[in-house]
Design a protein around this motif. Structure first.
Motif, PDB file in Angstrom:
ATOM      1  N   LEU A  50       0.825  -1.209   0.000  1.00  9.62           N
ATOM      2  CA  LEU A  50       0.000   0.000   0.000  1.00  9.62           C
ATOM      3  C   LEU A  50       0.859   1.257   0.000  1.00  9.62           C
ATOM      4  N   ALA A  51       1.997   1.215   0.679  1.00  8.79           N
ATOM      5  CA  ALA A  51       2.860   2.399   0.727  1.00  8.79           C
ATOM      6  C   ALA A  51       3.401   2.738  -0.655  1.00  8.79           C
ATOM      7  N   LEU A  57       0.750   6.577  -7.153  1.00 10.95           N
ATOM      8  CA  LEU A  57      -0.480   7.225  -7.604  1.00 10.95           C
ATOM      9  C   LEU A  57      -0.535   8.683  -7.153  1.00 10.95           C
ATOM     10  N   LYS A  58      -0.030   8.969  -5.972  1.00 11.07           N
ATOM     11  CA  LYS A  58       0.015  10.366  -5.524  1.00 11.07           C
ATOM     12  C   LYS A  58       0.939  11.186  -6.416  1.00 11.07           C
ATOM     13  N   ARG A  91      -9.232  -5.940   0.828  1.00 14.14           N
ATOM     14  CA  ARG A  91      -8.033  -5.264   0.310  1.00 14.14           C
ATOM     15  C   ARG A  91      -8.397  -4.377  -0.879  1.00 14.14           C
ATOM     16  N   TYR A  92      -9.213  -4.894  -1.779  1.00  9.26           N
ATOM     17  CA  TYR A  92      -9.634  -4.075  -2.915  1.00  9.26           C
ATOM     18  C   TYR A  92     -10.347  -2.820  -2.426  1.00  9.26           C
ATOM     19  N   GLY A  93     -11.210  -2.959  -1.418  1.00  6.82           N
ATOM     20  CA  GLY A  93     -11.906  -1.802  -0.878  1.00  6.82           C
ATOM     21  C   GLY A  93     -10.954  -0.762  -0.323  1.00  6.82           C
ATOM     22  N   GLN A  94      -9.874  -1.208   0.302  1.00  9.47           N
ATOM     23  CA  GLN A  94      -8.906  -0.247   0.824  1.00  9.47           C
ATOM     24  C   GLN A  94      -8.175   0.470  -0.308  1.00  9.47           C
ATOM     25  N   LEU A  95      -7.895  -0.263  -1.386  1.00 10.94           N
ATOM     26  CA  LEU A  95      -7.265   0.366  -2.548  1.00 10.94           C
ATOM     27  C   LEU A  95      -8.178   1.433  -3.155  1.00 10.94           C
ATOM     28  N   CYS A  99      -7.392   5.465  -3.505  1.00 10.75           N
ATOM     29  CA  CYS A  99      -7.498   6.222  -4.751  1.00 10.75           C
ATOM     30  C   CYS A  99      -8.424   7.419  -4.597  1.00 10.75           C
ATOM     31  N   ARG A 100      -9.537   7.228  -3.944  1.00 11.50           N
ATOM     32  CA  ARG A 100     -10.476   8.342  -3.771  1.00 11.50           C
ATOM     33  C   ARG A 100      -9.854   9.450  -2.933  1.00 11.50           C
ATOM     34  N   GLU A 101      -9.061   9.071  -1.948  1.00  7.97           N
ATOM     35  CA  GLU A 101      -8.352  10.063  -1.145  1.00  7.97           C
ATOM     36  C   GLU A 101      -7.406  10.897  -2.011  1.00  7.97           C
ATOM     37  N   LEU A 102      -6.828  10.253  -3.030  1.00 10.90           N
ATOM     38  CA  LEU A 102      -5.864  10.924  -3.908  1.00 10.90           C
ATOM     39  C   LEU A 102      -6.514  11.567  -5.126  1.00 10.90           C
ATOM     40  N   GLY A 103      -7.825  11.396  -5.296  1.00  5.98           N
ATOM     41  CA  GLY A 103      -8.508  11.943  -6.462  1.00  5.98           C
ATOM     42  C   GLY A 103      -8.334  11.119  -7.714  1.00  5.98           C
ATOM     43  N   VAL A 104      -7.982   9.840  -7.559  1.00  2.00           N
ATOM     44  CA  VAL A 104      -7.795   8.924  -8.680  1.00  2.00           C
ATOM     45  C   VAL A 104      -9.087   8.157  -8.929  1.00  2.00           C
ATOM     46  N   ILE A 105      -9.497   8.057 -10.188  1.00  2.00           N
ATOM     47  CA  ILE A 105     -10.759   7.396 -10.539  1.00  2.00           C
ATOM     48  C   ILE A 105     -10.556   5.885 -10.573  1.00  2.00           C
TER      49      ILE A 105
END
Length: 285
Positions: A50-51, A57-58, A91-95, A99-105
């Motif tokens: 995750l890190a 992505l960030k 795990r998929y839900g955390q990913l 992404c939503r936290e970073l503004g990634v669709i």
């Protein structure tokens, strides 16, 4: 659907960044858009932790106007190096949350519309998995195919690290994802073409060139074999195979956009880490 495209950008794509390798991390550090209006499609396998996924992505979301992500199998691994031990759907839900936290669709968000050059087109990130239906020659069942793979020594690490919890199997998870995604795509307006973005190819033909044909079992599902005809597909973007190229099948463009491992890209004549332009399409595409 949302639309944030500018008038002068490019719809670019990449996959299989594998930034656990320092050489690949350096490639991501060097990735830049050609203009402020460029979008970037990331078709999975950013990394295993995750890190690392967050960093990549960030970094990219801070440079490109819009970043669209579809998960690969490596993101879904519950890897011993990762401090996050979630499995399967959790795990998929955390990913997705990351992404939503970073503004990634993500595949769970409304599909955006690219209105730049070559548009308008719907951009649909997908999460479909695989169901072992791309069987090796001579096999008629998953069990026979896996037995053959074990005999040849070609077994995907997913068998040990990609858990389907709470589904009883990866193929059961795949079937649910295919059914729900097909429903969403069928509800899109019929007057707009679509760019499909998935980690795996939606048709088996790209796997025909694999050095180890047994590996095709972990490369998609026959359930999507007609999607390039069923939906108005402008292009199908995928990765996973680490064989970057453009193919056409029944008049539809398939773009494999992998970076791959350093031992692979060092052997290629072109500089590594190049972003593939999906739209506007080249005249030869």
């Amino acid at each position: 659907m949302t639309s944030t495209a500018g008038a002068d950008g490019q719809l670019l794509a990449v996959s299989d960044l594998h930034i656990g390798y320092k050489e690949n991390r350096a490639l991501v550090e060097a990735m830049r858009p050609g203009s402020d209006d460029d979008w970037l499609l990331v078709a999975g396998d950013v990394s295993e932790t995750l890190a690392d996924i967050r960093w990549a992505l960030k970094t990219l979301a801070g440079r490109f106007r819009t970043v669209v992500w579809a998960p690969g199998n490596h993101e879904l691994w519950t890897h011993p190096r990762d401090t996050v031990a979630l499995r399967g759907v959790a795990r998929y839900g955390q990913l997705v949350d990351l992404c939503r936290e970073l503004g990634v669709i993500t595949p769970e968000d409304p599909y955006p519309v690219w209105r730049g050059p070559g548009g308008p087109v719907v951009v649909a990130p997908l999460f479909l998995l695989y169901d072992y239906s791309f069987l090796p020659a001579g096999s008629t069942t998953k069990e026979e195919g896996l037995a053959h793979a074990h005999r040849t020594g070609v077994v995907c690490t997913d068998e040990y690290l990609l858990h389907p919890d709470p589904y009883p199997s990866r193929e059961a998870w795949c079937r649910d994802r295919v059914a729900e995604t097909g429903r969403r795509l069928a509800e899109l307006p019929g007057d707009l073409p679509v760019v499909l973005v998935n980690h795996y190819p939606l048709h088996r033909h790209p796997t025909d060139v694999l050095w180890h044909p047994e590996f095709a079992m972990w490369c998609g599902t026959a359930l999507t074999g007609d999607w390039h005809r069923r939906f108005p597909v402008a292009a199908m973007v995928y990765g996973h195979l680490h064989i970057p190229r453009t193919t056409h099948h029944e008049g539809v463009r398939f773009e494999e956009v992998s970076v791959g491992y350093p031992r692979e890209w060092r052997e290629r004549p072109h500089p590594p880490g190049r972003l593939r332009r999906i739209l506007p399409a080249d005249e030869a595409s």
